[in-house]
Design a protein around this motif. Structure first.
Motif, mmCIF file in Angstrom:
data_model
loop_
_atom_site.group_PDB
_atom_site.id
_atom_site.type_symbol
_atom_site.label_atom_id
_atom_site.label_comp_id
_atom_site.label_asym_id
_atom_site.label_seq_id
_atom_site.Cartn_x
_atom_site.Cartn_y
_atom_site.Cartn_z
ATOM 1 N N GLN A 205 0.909 -1.183 0.111
ATOM 2 C CA GLN A 205 -0.012 0.031 -0.099
ATOM 3 C C GLN A 205 0.838 1.280 0.161
ATOM 4 O O GLN A 205 0.421 2.331 -0.572
ATOM 5 C CB GLN A 205 -0.994 -0.036 1.242
ATOM 6 C CG GLN A 205 -1.856 1.082 1.273
ATOM 7 C CD GLN A 205 -2.528 1.233 2.570
ATOM 8 O OE1 GLN A 205 -2.100 1.228 3.604
ATOM 9 N NE2 GLN A 205 -4.007 1.160 2.676
ATOM 10 N N ALA A 206 1.995 0.866 0.712
ATOM 11 C CA ALA A 206 2.905 2.293 0.886
ATOM 12 C C ALA A 206 3.408 3.083 -0.696
ATOM 13 O O ALA A 206 3.801 2.093 -1.386
ATOM 14 C CB ALA A 206 4.050 2.045 1.556
ATOM 15 N N ARG A 207 3.252 4.049 -0.618
ATOM 16 C CA ARG A 207 3.770 4.792 -1.964
ATOM 17 C C ARG A 207 5.242 5.661 -1.377
ATOM 18 O O ARG A 207 4.976 6.428 -0.758
ATOM 19 C CB ARG A 207 2.814 5.573 -2.625
ATOM 20 C CG ARG A 207 1.585 4.793 -3.122
ATOM 21 C CD ARG A 207 1.931 3.934 -4.138
ATOM 22 N NE ARG A 207 0.863 3.120 -4.568
ATOM 23 C CZ ARG A 207 0.764 2.143 -4.082
ATOM 24 N NH1 ARG A 207 1.252 1.268 -3.313
ATOM 25 N NH2 ARG A 207 -0.578 1.330 -4.738
ATOM 26 N N LEU A 208 6.287 5.319 -2.016
ATOM 27 C CA LEU A 208 7.506 5.964 -1.558
ATOM 28 C C LEU A 208 7.930 7.006 -2.348
ATOM 29 O O LEU A 208 7.799 6.994 -3.698
ATOM 30 C CB LEU A 208 8.574 4.866 -1.456
ATOM 31 C CG LEU A 208 8.098 3.615 -0.321
ATOM 32 C CD1 LEU A 208 9.185 2.677 -0.551
ATOM 33 C CD2 LEU A 208 7.727 3.978 0.699
ATOM 34 N N LYS A 209 8.631 7.759 -1.742
ATOM 35 C CA LYS A 209 9.317 9.170 -2.370
ATOM 36 C C LYS A 209 10.734 8.527 -2.936
ATOM 37 O O LYS A 209 11.094 9.110 -3.779
ATOM 38 C CB LYS A 209 9.364 10.332 -1.599
ATOM 39 C CG LYS A 209 8.058 10.989 -1.254
ATOM 40 C CD LYS A 209 8.130 11.939 -0.415
ATOM 41 C CE LYS A 209 6.745 12.706 0.058
ATOM 42 N NZ LYS A 209 6.918 13.836 0.912
ATOM 43 N N SER A 210 11.397 7.990 -2.200
ATOM 44 C CA SER A 210 13.012 7.393 -2.422
ATOM 45 C C SER A 210 12.946 6.044 -2.549
ATOM 46 O O SER A 210 12.031 5.148 -1.991
ATOM 47 C CB SER A 210 13.750 7.917 -1.248
ATOM 48 O OG SER A 210 13.586 9.279 -0.975
ATOM 49 N N ASN A 211 14.059 5.530 -3.082
ATOM 50 C CA ASN A 211 14.470 4.186 -3.103
ATOM 51 C C ASN A 211 15.048 3.650 -1.625
ATOM 52 O O ASN A 211 15.830 4.434 -1.252
ATOM 53 C CB ASN A 211 15.256 3.706 -3.992
ATOM 54 C CG ASN A 211 14.921 3.887 -5.492
ATOM 55 O OD1 ASN A 211 13.676 3.756 -5.779
ATOM 56 N ND2 ASN A 211 15.661 4.617 -6.192
ATOM 57 N N HIS A 212 14.794 2.539 -1.182
ATOM 58 C CA HIS A 212 15.247 1.997 0.038
ATOM 59 C C HIS A 212 16.024 0.837 -0.213
ATOM 60 O O HIS A 212 15.373 -0.309 -0.686
ATOM 61 C CB HIS A 212 13.843 1.720 1.074
ATOM 62 C CG HIS A 212 13.412 3.028 1.540
ATOM 63 N ND1 HIS A 212 13.759 3.607 2.566
ATOM 64 C CD2 HIS A 212 12.531 4.032 0.846
ATOM 65 C CE1 HIS A 212 13.016 4.882 2.868
ATOM 66 N NE2 HIS A 212 12.117 4.986 1.858
#
Length: 530
Positions: A205-212
């Protein structure tokens, strides 16, 4: 130039750079090269390299910095974790697939915390309700005292019934799951699957701004109390979990600008033992292989020279041209260099005494710095005399033998290491020898050990097995002599590549002990036999 005594040469173990007070040092001396860029490639699951090649340094740098919109964290497997896996195996009768499931949950838990710490906040949790439910469950389980380390994540798995019940409760609170579910201590695998599913739903569900990137380190240290087969089961499960989440789950998450990934730091010899399918392809396409090899003629343009030169030049009060710092501190030539150079060739001497690993050369610099301090302060040059001094070569040889010991005792016992050392007495001081001389020494060693009824380690089962073992450890090389060409000197660390992870030694030729080990192994000057 800055005085020798004032040089900061950093740490041999890059784990020290995780400390807040040391982060600036690593940022200053670290060279951002193609290896770092490739680590940001979404296809990479393994960071591979010999001990001392800088695997931990790359992981720590990405954990300390936002590089190319990529955020990292670094977690270590410690002795306690292996012990807990052994206990779990005995209590739950675990199989390899169970190990994989356990590691998947650990990875998801650690990744969830990384996202929360680096991108999270109230707005993030309100927006992504499943992530909020997961976070609430973690807070309840750990009484809001969760430290994102493997040991604490493993506790979550050990108490799978309690963890599953808490996750289920918060899923219902979030109106995500209205179904009543019961959990049992005896159904460990079922509990684990439910926990895994809850994390996957939340992370999807999470929408991320950066790569992890989640880096996992420490698998090249096996506690002496943990039997090798049980250790191997644990890391096989980890490697398979890394591959599965990177290829079967994380890529299926749609939306957002960032992606998740886990990268395992691993030595080539351990990678070969992991039993991964299509291992050769994974080594080539899904790994960054830290390879610092160079040729003497081209060493000035090599990554390893640039890295060491930058370590020195980055500490000066003014910018210097490439190579100028090294030449200022080491303004002398190595012996027996046949190519023509317009600059000092001293770095070639360091290459000869190293396995082309940054740690080796930095260790030499530190030892020379210590010796230079004894001759007074204010100096800004190292001399060839200091490099060739017996006291320097002896202490450095002891360091290299310590590296060999660490590698050998990873697989074998301390008693096996003592028998390994004993063998070199039978070379009678020779550091160069033929196949026939090696076999003669081996057979005499076997006869003497047989008379003492000492049990021989597996790596000494035959002369060929032992020769290969010594080659794998880079204790010796083999030398081929073509009819119309100069000799070919074959070192394992120089022959190893993506396509040849485990190079084989050649029998029936000549052999030579590594320069740097000669003093510690007491070879290099042939002795008379009594």
């Amino acid at each position: 130039m800055k005085a020798i005594s004032d040089l900061e040469l950093g740490y041999s173990d890059a784990e020290n750079y995780r400390r807040r007070e040391n982060k600036e040092i690593l940022n200053r001396v670290f060279v951002r090269n193609s290896y770092l860029d490739r680590l940001c490639d979404p296809a990479i699951s393994f960071l591979m390299g010999e001990k001392g090649t800088g695997k931990t340094a790359y992981a720590v740098y990405l954990a300390n910095n936002d590089y190319k919109d990529t955020l990292g964290s670094l977690k270590y497997i410690r002795e306690t974790e292996y012990q807990k896996f052994v206990v779990l195996k005995r209590e739950k009768s675990l199989t390899l697939s169970d190990y994989v499931s356990i590691w998947r949950v650990i990875i998801y838990l650690l990744m969830s915390q990384q996202i929360k710490n680096r991108e999270g906040g109230l707005e993030f949790i309100r927006r992504f309700t499943r992530m909020g439910a997961i976070q609430a469950a973690i807070d309840e389980y750990y009484h809001r005292a969760f430290s994102p380390e493997i040991i604490q994540a493993l506790q979550f798995v050990q108490e799978s019934k309690i963890a599953a019940e808490i996750l289920s409760k918060h899923a219902k609170i979030g109106a995500e799951d209205a179904e009543a579910i019961t959990f049992s201590e005896s159904r460990f695998q079922t509990n684990l699957f439910y926990i895994q599913n809850q994390f996957e739903q939340a992370l999807s569900q999470a929408r991320l701004k950066s790569n992890h990137i989640l880096f996992i380190d420490g698998i090249d240290i096996r506690p002496e109390e943990i039997p090798y087969p049980e250790y191997l089961d644990c890391i096989k499960g980890l490697a398979n979990a890394v591959w599965e989440v990177n290829n079967d789950f994380f890529p299926t998450i749609k939306g957002g600008g960032g992606r998740m990934r886990v990268v395992l730091l691993v030595r080539p010899d351990i990678f070969e033992s992991l039993g991964l399918q299509n291992q050769n392809t994974k080594a080539r396409d899904n790994s960054v292989f830290l390879d610092w090899r160079t040729e003497y003629a081209n060493h000035r343009s090599s990554d390893i020279f640039r890295t060491i030169d930058h370590l020195l030049s980055s500490q000066q009060h003014e910018a210097l041209p490439d190579g100028a710092a090294w030449d200022a501190y080491f303004p002398w030539d190595a012996t027996n260099v046949f190519d023509e150079y317009e600059v000092p060739t001293s770095f070639i001497a360091f290459l000869r005494w190293s396995y082309y690993r940054p740690r080796d050369i930095i260790t030499m610099l530190k030892m020379l710095q210590d010796l230079a301090a004894e001759s007074g302060k204010g100096r800004s040059e190292f001399t060839n005399k200091e490099f060739e001094a017996p006291e320097f070569q002896r202490v450095y040889s002891d360091y290299l033998l310590g590296e060999v010991k660490d590698h050998l005792t990873f697989y074998y016992s301390k008693g096996d290491y003592e028998r390994f050392l004993k063998f070199f007495e039978y070379l009678h001081g020779r550091n160069k020898f033929s196949w026939e001389q090696f076999v003669e020494a081996y057979e005499q060693f076997q006869r003497d050990c047989g008379s003492s009824k000492a049990e021989m380690p597996r790596f000494m089962a035959s002369s060929g097995d032992f020769l290969q073992f010594l080659y794998d450890l880079n204790v010796l090389c083999y030398i081929e002599r073509p009819v119309n060409d100069k000799p070919y000197v074959r070192w394992c660390f120089r022959e190893r590549s993506y396509a040849n992870i485990a190079p084989k030694v050649k029998q029936g030729v000549e052999y030579q002990i590594f320069y740097g080990l000669a003093k510690s192994l007491n070879v290099g000057q042939e002795f008379r036999r009594s």
